[in-house]
Design an enzyme around this catalytic site. Structure first.
Site, PDB file in Angstrom:
ATOM      1  N   HIS A  52       0.859  -1.189   0.000  1.00  0.00           N
ATOM      2  CA  HIS A  52       0.000   0.000   0.000  1.00  0.00           C
ATOM      3  C   HIS A  52       0.893   1.237   0.000  1.00  0.00           C
ATOM      4  O   HIS A  52       2.119   1.134   0.139  1.00  0.00           O
ATOM      5  CB  HIS A  52      -0.937   0.000   1.204  1.00  0.00           C
ATOM      6  CG  HIS A  52      -0.246  -0.176   2.518  1.00  0.00           C
ATOM      7  ND1 HIS A  52       0.635   0.744   3.035  1.00  0.00           N
ATOM      8  CD2 HIS A  52      -0.282  -1.194   3.412  1.00  0.00           C
ATOM      9  CE1 HIS A  52       1.086   0.310   4.185  1.00  0.00           C
ATOM     10  NE2 HIS A  52       0.564  -0.877   4.443  1.00  0.00           N
TER      11      HIS A  52
HETATM   12  P1  TYD Z   1      -1.325  -2.403   7.874  1.00  0.00           P
HETATM   13  O1  TYD Z   1      -0.822  -1.003   7.964  1.00  0.00           O
HETATM   14  O2  TYD Z   1      -2.158  -2.743   6.673  1.00  0.00           O
HETATM   15  O3  TYD Z   1      -0.090  -3.404   8.000  1.00  0.00           O
HETATM   16  P2  TYD Z   1       1.054  -3.742   6.958  1.00  0.00           P
HETATM   17  O4  TYD Z   1       1.379  -2.471   6.245  1.00  0.00           O
HETATM   18  O5  TYD Z   1       2.196  -4.231   7.754  1.00  0.00           O
HETATM   19  O6  TYD Z   1       0.561  -4.803   6.053  1.00  0.00           O
HETATM   20  O7  TYD Z   1      -2.131  -2.708   9.193  1.00  0.00           O
HETATM   21  C1  TYD Z   1      -2.616  -3.988   9.518  1.00  0.00           C
HETATM   22  C2  TYD Z   1      -3.769  -3.837  10.479  1.00  0.00           C
HETATM   23  O8  TYD Z   1      -3.338  -3.226  11.707  1.00  0.00           O
HETATM   24  C3  TYD Z   1      -4.914  -2.997   9.952  1.00  0.00           C
HETATM   25  O9  TYD Z   1      -6.132  -3.653  10.287  1.00  0.00           O
HETATM   26  C4  TYD Z   1      -4.838  -1.711  10.712  1.00  0.00           C
HETATM   27  C5  TYD Z   1      -4.108  -2.065  11.987  1.00  0.00           C
HETATM   28  N1  TYD Z   1      -3.198  -0.971  12.411  1.00  0.00           N
HETATM   29  C6  TYD Z   1      -3.583  -0.152  13.446  1.00  0.00           C
HETATM   30  O10 TYD Z   1      -4.653  -0.291  14.049  1.00  0.00           O
HETATM   31  N2  TYD Z   1      -2.737   0.864  13.827  1.00  0.00           N
HETATM   32  C7  TYD Z   1      -1.544   1.073  13.207  1.00  0.00           C
HETATM   33  O11 TYD Z   1      -0.786   2.008  13.575  1.00  0.00           O
HETATM   34  C8  TYD Z   1      -1.177   0.225  12.113  1.00  0.00           C
HETATM   35  C9  TYD Z   1       0.125   0.410  11.374  1.00  0.00           C
HETATM   36  C10 TYD Z   1      -2.022  -0.788  11.758  1.00  0.00           C
END
Ligand code: TYD
Length: 135
Positions: A52
């Site tokens: 993303h």
């Molecule tokens: P995501 O940012 O999509 O993780 P990655 O980039 O590592 O794949 O986040 C995964 C999940 O965690 C999503 O449901 C949102 C949650 N999340 C939070 O609640 N707070 C945060 O600061 C982050 C980074 C993620």
């Protein structure tokens, strides 16, 4: 932002026979105020994280333990950064597509972020990202 604005930043390393120490201070070692800290751990072999972009959030990523790759893409150019030491990290400006992969067993990724968590800051669709970059 373009790939050229992403960069590996070396952190201070205080060598000591009792064990080494490294440190990050906002605006001193990294170019933003730290609003949030999170970490990624217990990643099963072969899994990928990220996939993303953020419209506003900037990040600094450190492999506190083990190793992994961060692949950045500005819509035109892609670059892979391998992180495997706790005394340097990758500065990721806003507006870049980023993926993390090749996590080693027991790796620990520390991520410092410039904004509080905001799901509206994410672009999850690669075509949407390309359009966003073309604006
Ligand atoms: P995501 O940012 O999509 O993780 P990655 O980039 O590592 O794949 O986040 C995964 C999940 O965690 C999503 O449901 C949102 C949650 N999340 C939070 O609640 N707070 C945060 O600061 C982050 C980074 C993620």
């Amino acid at each position: 932002m373009r790939i050229g604005e992403a960069k590996i930043i070396e952190l201070p390393k205080i060598l000591d026979r009792r064990g080494n120490l490294s440190v990050i201070e906002e605006f001193k070692n990294i170019p933003f105020k730290i609003e949030r800290t999170y970490w990624i751990y217990d990643v099963p072999g072969g899994e990928k994280r990220g996939g993303h972009a953020y419209k506003e959030n900037q990040e600094f990523i450190v492999a506190l333990s083990g190793s992994f790759d961060v692949i950045l893409d500005d819509g035109k150019e892609k670059k892979t950064f391998s992180l495997n030491r706790s005394y340097y990290g990758l500065y990721v400006p806003k507006g870049l597509w980023r993926q993390m992969e090749n996590f080693s067993t027991n790796s620990l990724a520390l991520i410092l972020a410039s904004t509080p968590y905001n799901e509206n800051d994410y672009i999850y669709d690669y075509d949407e990202f390309k359009n966003y970059k073309a604006l």
